[in-house]
Scaffold this motif. Structure first.
Motif, mmCIF file in Angstrom:
data_model
loop_
_atom_site.group_PDB
_atom_site.id
_atom_site.type_symbol
_atom_site.label_atom_id
_atom_site.label_comp_id
_atom_site.label_asym_id
_atom_site.label_seq_id
_atom_site.Cartn_x
_atom_site.Cartn_y
_atom_site.Cartn_z
ATOM 1 N N LYS A 180 0.833 -1.205 0.000
ATOM 2 C CA LYS A 180 0.000 0.000 0.000
ATOM 3 C C LYS A 180 0.867 1.254 0.000
ATOM 4 C CE LYS A 180 -4.067 -2.072 2.193
ATOM 5 N NZ LYS A 180 -4.930 -2.126 3.393
ATOM 6 N N PHE A 181 1.898 1.237 0.819
ATOM 7 C CA PHE A 181 2.790 2.393 0.829
ATOM 8 C C PHE A 181 3.599 2.471 -0.461
ATOM 9 C CE2 PHE A 181 1.893 2.318 5.404
ATOM 10 C CZ PHE A 181 1.681 3.665 5.634
ATOM 11 N N GLY A 182 3.898 1.316 -1.056
ATOM 12 C CA GLY A 182 4.551 1.311 -2.365
ATOM 13 C C GLY A 182 3.691 1.965 -3.424
ATOM 14 N N GLU A 183 2.391 1.698 -3.391
ATOM 15 C CA GLU A 183 1.458 2.314 -4.340
ATOM 16 C C GLU A 183 1.413 3.825 -4.135
ATOM 17 O OE1 GLU A 183 -1.261 2.178 -7.543
ATOM 18 O OE2 GLU A 183 0.127 0.669 -6.733
ATOM 19 N N TYR A 184 1.425 4.230 -2.874
ATOM 20 C CA TYR A 184 1.494 5.660 -2.566
ATOM 21 C C TYR A 184 2.745 6.270 -3.197
ATOM 22 C CZ TYR A 184 2.410 9.882 0.218
ATOM 23 O OH TYR A 184 2.709 11.178 0.615
ATOM 24 N N GLY A 185 3.891 5.641 -2.984
ATOM 25 C CA GLY A 185 5.149 6.167 -3.499
ATOM 26 C C GLY A 185 5.193 6.220 -5.013
ATOM 27 N N LYS A 186 4.677 5.188 -5.656
ATOM 28 C CA LYS A 186 4.663 5.146 -7.126
ATOM 29 C C LYS A 186 3.856 6.309 -7.692
ATOM 30 C CE LYS A 186 2.903 2.378 -10.984
ATOM 31 N NZ LYS A 186 2.228 1.110 -11.383
ATOM 32 N N ASN A 187 2.632 6.479 -7.216
ATOM 33 C CA ASN A 187 1.779 7.551 -7.732
ATOM 34 C C ASN A 187 2.323 8.934 -7.388
ATOM 35 O OD1 ASN A 187 -0.384 6.142 -9.102
ATOM 36 N ND2 ASN A 187 -0.989 5.369 -7.104
ATOM 37 N N LEU A 188 2.893 9.052 -6.185
ATOM 38 C CA LEU A 188 3.523 10.314 -5.793
ATOM 39 C C LEU A 188 4.681 10.643 -6.734
ATOM 40 C CD1 LEU A 188 3.486 12.500 -3.438
ATOM 41 C CD2 LEU A 188 5.409 11.216 -2.505
ATOM 42 N N THR A 211 -4.200 12.046 -5.773
ATOM 43 C CA THR A 211 -5.382 11.518 -5.081
ATOM 44 C C THR A 211 -5.292 9.998 -4.959
ATOM 45 O OG1 THR A 211 -6.744 13.336 -5.908
ATOM 46 C CG2 THR A 211 -7.901 11.381 -5.134
ATOM 47 N N SER A 212 -4.791 9.346 -6.007
ATOM 48 C CA SER A 212 -4.616 7.887 -5.972
ATOM 49 C C SER A 212 -3.593 7.484 -4.919
ATOM 50 C CB SER A 212 -4.180 7.379 -7.349
ATOM 51 O OG SER A 212 -5.168 7.653 -8.325
ATOM 52 N N ALA A 213 -2.550 8.290 -4.774
ATOM 53 C CA ALA A 213 -1.540 8.035 -3.743
ATOM 54 C C ALA A 213 -2.165 8.100 -2.359
ATOM 55 C CB ALA A 213 -0.397 9.051 -3.867
ATOM 56 N N ILE A 214 -2.927 9.147 -2.119
ATOM 57 C CA ILE A 214 -3.584 9.329 -0.813
ATOM 58 C C ILE A 214 -4.588 8.209 -0.549
ATOM 59 C CG2 ILE A 214 -5.157 10.841 0.469
ATOM 60 C CD1 ILE A 214 -3.720 13.210 -0.997
ATOM 61 N N GLU A 215 -5.317 7.807 -1.576
ATOM 62 C CA GLU A 215 -6.314 6.738 -1.440
ATOM 63 C C GLU A 215 -5.663 5.422 -1.022
ATOM 64 O OE1 GLU A 215 -10.120 4.928 -1.610
ATOM 65 O OE2 GLU A 215 -9.525 7.042 -1.616
ATOM 66 N N ALA A 216 -4.443 5.172 -1.513
ATOM 67 C CA ALA A 216 -3.763 3.912 -1.218
ATOM 68 C C ALA A 216 -3.456 3.750 0.271
ATOM 69 C CB ALA A 216 -2.469 3.811 -2.030
#
Length: 300
Positions: free
Chosen positions: A176-184, A274-279
């Motif tokens: 989940k944090f990886g998804e945040y980092g990717k989108n960020l 927004t996708s990063a925050i959602e993750a």
């Protein structure tokens, strides 16, 4: 952040070559986005601060090499190392930072060492993609996205995953944090590319509209190309890698405005933010939300 700078200086001093240490001290400190991300996930500890210092050494090394590749004479408002010390010294200092970072990274759990070192391999591939794509005008948004994922986002993604591993160990939290980092990371690069068009040279600390001159067909130029008629498409391509005069700059800015290209790019970056925050919504981490929002709304 001062603690991280001191650890980095100690790392380089331990290499035992004062010339490298002195050259390293001339580098601008930077925003330390990756360190802020890491500390706001893992919390502050001796271990997390050392990992921050490692990630910042890697980031600094990549920028040293980047400036050589792009022949950039300015970095964060200061003359670049390759401008003041020459390209050979810039490459070699980058190599010292990379190799020292890897030697310190070996002291961390295998998951973290593997994740970050693999990300740096992809970062280098992204740099090579960027150089290859600069040879010709690129109108393929998918190629651009793949390149910025490798060049920028994947390292931020793996920093976030490594921070989550320090905090939680292996598990769903890491992804989940990886998804945040990717989108960020993707949003960060899109905004960076937009600022090259919208901000002044004084604000950026380097010449504006430099990307297109250097052969970087960033998202705004790709979207603009999609919206132009055939004659204007040819005109846009004729400006690629060219020193633009005032009339050409005015034409470009008028076309960006006419087709609302900058707004479209900003909206794409906001969607990724927004996708990063959602993750990571389940973790209710207000500081990470603020990092994402500040990154999208930044002016330099």
């Amino acid at each position: 952040m001062d603690k991280i700078d001191q650890i980095m200086q100690n790392f380089i001093a331990s290499c035992g070559y004062s010339v490298a240490s002195e050259m390293f001290l001339t580098l601008s400190s930077g925003k330390k986005l990756r360190s802020k991300l890491l500390l706001n996930i893992a919390g502050e500890s001796e271990e997390s601060l050392r990992l921050c210092a490692i990630t910042e050494l890697i980031q600094a090394a990549s920028l040293l090499h980047d400036d050589v590749i792009d022949e950039s004479v300015m970095r964060r408002g200061k003359p670049s190392i390759n401008a003041t010390q020459g390209s050979k010294n810039a490459v070699m200092l980058g190599d010292i930072l990379y190799s020292k970072a890897y030697s310190e990274l070996c002291k961390f759990p295998a998951f973290i060492a593997t994740s970050l070192s693999s990300a740096v391999t992809k970062l280098a591939i992204g740099e090579m993609m960027d150089v290859k794509m600069s040879q010709n005008f690129n109108s393929d948004a998918q190629k651009y996205t793949q390149m910025i994922y490798y060049k920028t986002a994947v390292f931020i993604e793996e920093v976030a995953r490594s921070a989550a591993y320090l905090k939680f160990g292996e598990g769903a939290e890491v992804e989940k944090f990886g998804e945040y980092g990717k989108n960020l990371g993707l949003a960060f690069q899109i905004i960076d590319d937009i600022l090259d068009i919208t901000q002044s040279s004084e604000v950026l600390g380097k010449p504006n509209l430099g990307d297109f001159k250097e052969g970087k067909t960033t998202l705004a130029y790709i979207y603009l190309y999609e919206n132009l008629d055939e004659n204007d498409k040819e005109k846009l391509k004729s400006l690629f890698k060219k020193e633009l005069n005032e009339d050409e700059i005015s034409w470009l800015r008028a076309k960006f405005s006419e087709h609302k290209i900058i707004e479209r790019c900003i909206n794409e970056a906001k969607f990724l933010g927004t996708s990063a925050i959602e993750a990571i919504k389940d973790f209710k981490n207000e500081k990470l939300i603020q990092i994402a929002e500040n990154m999208i709304n930044r002016e330099f």
